[in-house]
Scaffold this motif. Structure first.
Motif, mmCIF file in Angstrom:
data_model
loop_
_atom_site.group_PDB
_atom_site.id
_atom_site.type_symbol
_atom_site.label_atom_id
_atom_site.label_comp_id
_atom_site.label_asym_id
_atom_site.label_seq_id
_atom_site.Cartn_x
_atom_site.Cartn_y
_atom_site.Cartn_z
ATOM 1 N N GLU A 305 0.848 -1.188 0.000
ATOM 2 C CA GLU A 305 0.000 0.000 0.000
ATOM 3 C C GLU A 305 0.887 1.242 0.000
ATOM 4 O O GLU A 305 1.742 1.414 0.864
ATOM 5 N N TRP A 306 0.661 2.096 -0.997
ATOM 6 C CA TRP A 306 1.480 3.292 -1.152
ATOM 7 C C TRP A 306 0.585 4.450 -1.553
ATOM 8 O O TRP A 306 -0.186 4.354 -2.506
ATOM 9 N N GLN A 307 0.644 5.540 -0.784
ATOM 10 C CA GLN A 307 -0.158 6.733 -1.052
ATOM 11 C C GLN A 307 -1.642 6.385 -1.194
ATOM 12 O O GLN A 307 -2.332 6.799 -2.129
ATOM 13 N N GLU A 308 -2.136 5.548 -0.250
ATOM 14 C CA GLU A 308 -3.541 5.163 -0.137
ATOM 15 C C GLU A 308 -4.051 4.334 -1.313
ATOM 16 O O GLU A 308 -5.257 4.263 -1.556
ATOM 17 N N VAL A 309 -3.161 3.690 -2.044
ATOM 18 C CA VAL A 309 -3.537 2.775 -3.122
ATOM 19 C C VAL A 309 -2.822 1.461 -2.877
ATOM 20 O O VAL A 309 -1.641 1.448 -2.520
ATOM 21 N N ALA A 310 -3.530 0.327 -3.050
ATOM 22 C CA ALA A 310 -2.966 -0.992 -2.797
ATOM 23 C C ALA A 310 -2.556 -1.662 -4.102
ATOM 24 O O ALA A 310 -3.257 -1.567 -5.113
ATOM 25 N N TYR A 311 -1.421 -2.358 -4.069
ATOM 26 C CA TYR A 311 -0.851 -3.026 -5.237
ATOM 27 C C TYR A 311 -0.539 -4.475 -4.865
ATOM 28 O O TYR A 311 0.445 -4.742 -4.172
ATOM 29 N N GLY A 374 -6.237 9.041 -9.729
ATOM 30 C CA GLY A 374 -7.453 8.837 -8.944
ATOM 31 C C GLY A 374 -7.179 8.041 -7.684
ATOM 32 O O GLY A 374 -6.041 7.822 -7.264
ATOM 33 N N GLY A 375 -8.269 7.559 -7.071
ATOM 34 C CA GLY A 375 -8.164 6.807 -5.835
ATOM 35 C C GLY A 375 -8.252 7.691 -4.611
ATOM 36 O O GLY A 375 -8.232 8.925 -4.702
ATOM 37 N N ALA A 376 -8.374 7.058 -3.436
ATOM 38 C CA ALA A 376 -8.485 7.766 -2.144
ATOM 39 C C ALA A 376 -9.645 8.754 -2.155
ATOM 40 O O ALA A 376 -9.568 9.823 -1.556
ATOM 41 N N GLY A 377 -10.728 8.387 -2.857
ATOM 42 C CA GLY A 377 -11.922 9.234 -2.893
ATOM 43 C C GLY A 377 -11.933 10.276 -3.981
ATOM 44 O O GLY A 377 -12.967 10.894 -4.228
ATOM 45 N N SER A 378 -10.814 10.514 -4.662
ATOM 46 C CA SER A 378 -10.793 11.517 -5.729
ATOM 47 C C SER A 378 -11.222 10.876 -7.049
ATOM 48 O O SER A 378 -11.028 9.683 -7.262
ATOM 49 N N PRO A 379 -11.822 11.649 -7.968
ATOM 50 C CA PRO A 379 -12.326 11.077 -9.216
ATOM 51 C C PRO A 379 -11.203 10.508 -10.076
ATOM 52 O O PRO A 379 -10.109 11.062 -10.157
ATOM 53 N N SER A 380 -11.503 9.381 -10.725
ATOM 54 C CA SER A 380 -10.587 8.820 -11.710
ATOM 55 C C SER A 380 -11.213 8.857 -13.101
ATOM 56 O O SER A 380 -10.575 9.282 -14.057
ATOM 57 N N MET A 381 -12.467 8.429 -13.220
ATOM 58 C CA MET A 381 -13.180 8.471 -14.493
ATOM 59 C C MET A 381 -14.491 9.219 -14.311
ATOM 60 O O MET A 381 -15.153 9.093 -13.279
ATOM 61 N N ILE A 382 -14.848 10.018 -15.326
ATOM 62 C CA ILE A 382 -16.103 10.771 -15.305
ATOM 63 C C ILE A 382 -16.899 10.398 -16.550
ATOM 64 O O ILE A 382 -16.385 10.457 -17.671
ATOM 65 N N PHE A 383 -18.152 9.997 -16.356
ATOM 66 C CA PHE A 383 -19.037 9.636 -17.451
ATOM 67 C C PHE A 383 -20.267 10.544 -17.397
ATOM 68 O O PHE A 383 -20.812 10.794 -16.319
ATOM 69 N N PRO A 415 -8.823 3.813 -8.128
ATOM 70 C CA PRO A 415 -7.545 4.248 -8.700
ATOM 71 C C PRO A 415 -7.243 3.504 -9.995
ATOM 72 O O PRO A 415 -7.658 2.356 -10.191
ATOM 73 N N ILE A 416 -6.484 4.153 -10.893
ATOM 74 C CA ILE A 416 -6.104 3.557 -12.175
ATOM 75 C C ILE A 416 -4.580 3.571 -12.265
ATOM 76 O O ILE A 416 -3.966 4.556 -12.688
#
Length: 576
Positions: A305-311, A374-383, A415-416
């Protein structure tokens, strides 16, 4: 990593972290934000759980939908727990606290799972899970207060010390312990108080029970009250040896070893998570798990987990006695620049119904950059959604959790990381009277955009539109168009009109007649797999006529949409 790839629970866990495959990946909405819903809150809730619920089922559902925040054993240590606590400091994720301090009853828990608590980041599960499944999840989560072996001991102790007065089934005597209403409505703190010496005259001669046994007895009561047969089956297997797992974490953005990265090792046996261990990387990116229990046929999945994203690791590991396994994990810096995001394919599938248009959008995209977006609650994709869109359904994810609905936008917060094959699919309905003009737009560059219209009643026209004729996918014939993609932020307008310039008022009549004809043909084609779009149309009509209850309607419609998407993916959308 493909968002829809699922090979067993282990790879499903990996998809949790990168792609939010479990309905609950992204951090819930901030306090005060009410998740978008297409239906009012369900009322009333069932008075009692059904008899014979399975804790095994509850465990599977908990792992799939709840563990991402609450943790595999309910300790509040799921991969999204840290991000959630950062946004909602008083969020309650640990389900294993002392029962003597628990002032909420089982019925209170069921209400929270059913209706949600947006101010604490808890979504409603009334549409995603049936009443029976929600009860199974609640009873399993309730049991997490004590280890499975302690529950088994509590059953033995009850039969030895309590059954003479209260009966083998707990329903004997002046105070039936297993009375369902009492078990549902009494708080654990009240039960603990009743077990104190001298508190109840009938217990005057009993010795004071150890605290852990008291808690186990209280946690055991729901199993007794609702005739749960597989409670003992939740006992954990015993390890046969110990070993170790080590490795290094590299930063794919800087191409340097990553220090200070949290690495969690998840251990699964027969698709069931047992426990997890957590360490941090050293200055050279090295991490090591010592004395890891070795279970027969277990799978071991390290996740960085790095910067609130898991790998997660590329694939789960196997471990044998005295064997040391090494693995390399790659993380990426998270950036606000979406420059690497590219839409590889966009597919719009239109299904005309009697008085409305059922629209499914499938977006396949990639991240061609070197940072996670994206990730951590911030937008990644907008439709973008049409203003009149209703009954929004999402193939994977939950509104108010991973997805947000704001005005004319559906926002995905998963996240992407750099990679290809990401996919988002959703569907909605439009009144046919307001569906004659479609606006196609994207905030990212698009390589290919396909438009498919089921049946032969409607045709499309407009600038940048190429007619590729009729194509058959599964049991349905589609009119296929290729759209010249608009530039990011611009709009391509598509006009829909009836074939042969027939009057618009005649379209609903023809569609209704066509639907009746389709039903007749389906009877003739018995034994062949029905078209999911046709099934959706019939389900909608049955729901409108009051022949199907709302819960069944929502679950069945979501399942049919998933089947339609899988069929389209297998059949292909290519123009060649």
């Amino acid at each position: 990593m493909n968002r829809n790839r699922s090979v067993g629970w282990v790879l499903g866990l990996a998809l949790w972290f990168l792609t939010g495959c479990s309905l609950t990946l992204a951090a819930p909405p901030p306090a005060g934000e009410i998740p978008f819903r297409t239906q009012p809150w369900p009322t009333p809730t069932p008075s009692l759980p059904p008899i014979g619920l399975s804790l095994q089922t509850g465990r599977s559902l908990f792992q799939e939908h709840c563990a991402v925040c609450h943790g595999l054993r309910g300790r509040g240590d799921g991969p999204q727990a840290a991000a959630l606590r950062a946004r909602i400091p008083d969020v309650r994720l640990d389900l294993t606290g002392n029962l003597a301090e628990r002032t909420a009853s089982l019925r209170d828990w069921f209400q929270v799972v059913t209706q949600g608590r947006a101010e604490r980041g808890m979504p409603s599960w009334s549409n995603a899970l049936s009443d029976r499944d929600r009860w199974a999840v609640v009873l399993y989560a309730w049991s997490l207060t004590v280890p499975p072996e302690a529950l088994a001991e509590a059953g033995s102790y009850y039969r030895e010390a309590c059954a003479d007065c209260h009966g083998e089934d707990g329903r004997k005597g002046p105070v039936p312990l297993a009375d369902p209403e009492q078990v549902l409505n009494s708080t654990p703190a009240a039960w603990i108080e009743a077990l104190r010496p001298g508190r109840i005259s009938a217990h005057a001669g009993l010795r004071e029970l150890p605290s852990d046994l008291q808690q186990a007895l209280i946690a055991y009561l729901p199993q007794l009250a609702f005739s749960i047969a597989d409670g003992a089956a939740l006992q954990l297997p015993r390890p046969v040896a110990t070993s170790s797992i080590s490795g290094r974490v590299l930063n794919g953005t800087t191409e340097a070893p990553a220090s200070g990265v949290t690495v969690t090792l998840y251990v699964m046996v027969e698709a069931s998570p047992l426990f997890s261990q957590t360490v941090s990387t050293q200055a050279d990116g090295i991490f090591r798990f010592e004395t890891v229990p070795v279970y027969p046929e277990a799978a071991y999945l390290p996740v960085a987990e790095w910067q609130e994203v898991a790998y997660p690791a590329p694939h789960p590991l196997t471990l044998t006695a005295s064997q040391e396994v090494t693995v390399t994990l790659t993380v990426f810096d998270r950036a606000a620049d979406p420059g690497g995001i590219h839409i590889d394919q966009a597919h719009w599938i239109l299904q005309p119904l009697a008085d409305r248009l059922f629209v499914t959008e499938v977006w396949v995209y990639s991240n061609r950059g070197t940072t996670t977006y994206g990730g951590a609650g911030s937008p990644s994709m907008i439709f973008f959604l049409p203003p009149a869109a209703s009954n929004l359904q999402i193939s994977e994810g939950e509104l108010g959790v991973r997805y947000r609905h704001e005005g004319d936008r559906l926002i995905d917060t998963a996240p992407i990381p750099p990679g290809t094959g990401y996919q988002t699919a959703f569907a909605y309905e439009l009144p046919l009277a307001q569906a004659w003009t479609l606006s196609l737009r994207s905030v990212h560059p698009v390589d290919r955009w396909n438009l498919l219209i089921a049946g032969g009643v409607l045709r499309a026209s407009g600038p940048g539109l190429q007619d590729l004729g009729m194509r058959t996918l599964g049991n349905t014939t589609y009119h296929l168009y290729e759209v010249d993609p608009p530039a990011p932020g611009e709009t391509r307008t598509i006009m829909l009109q009836p074939h042969a310039q027939i009057p618009r008022w005649l379209v609903p009549l023809l569609l209704a007649l066509g639907a009746g004809l389709a039903v007749g043909l389906l009877h003739l084609w018995r034994g062949r797999e029905a078209d999911p779009i046709d099934e959706i149309a019939r389900l909608d009509e049955a729901y409108a006529a009051g022949e199907v209850d709302e819960g069944t309607y929502r679950r069945r419609r979501a399942a049919l949409m998933d089947r339609a998407i899988r069929r389209w993916r297998v059949g292909g959308f290519s123009s060649g």
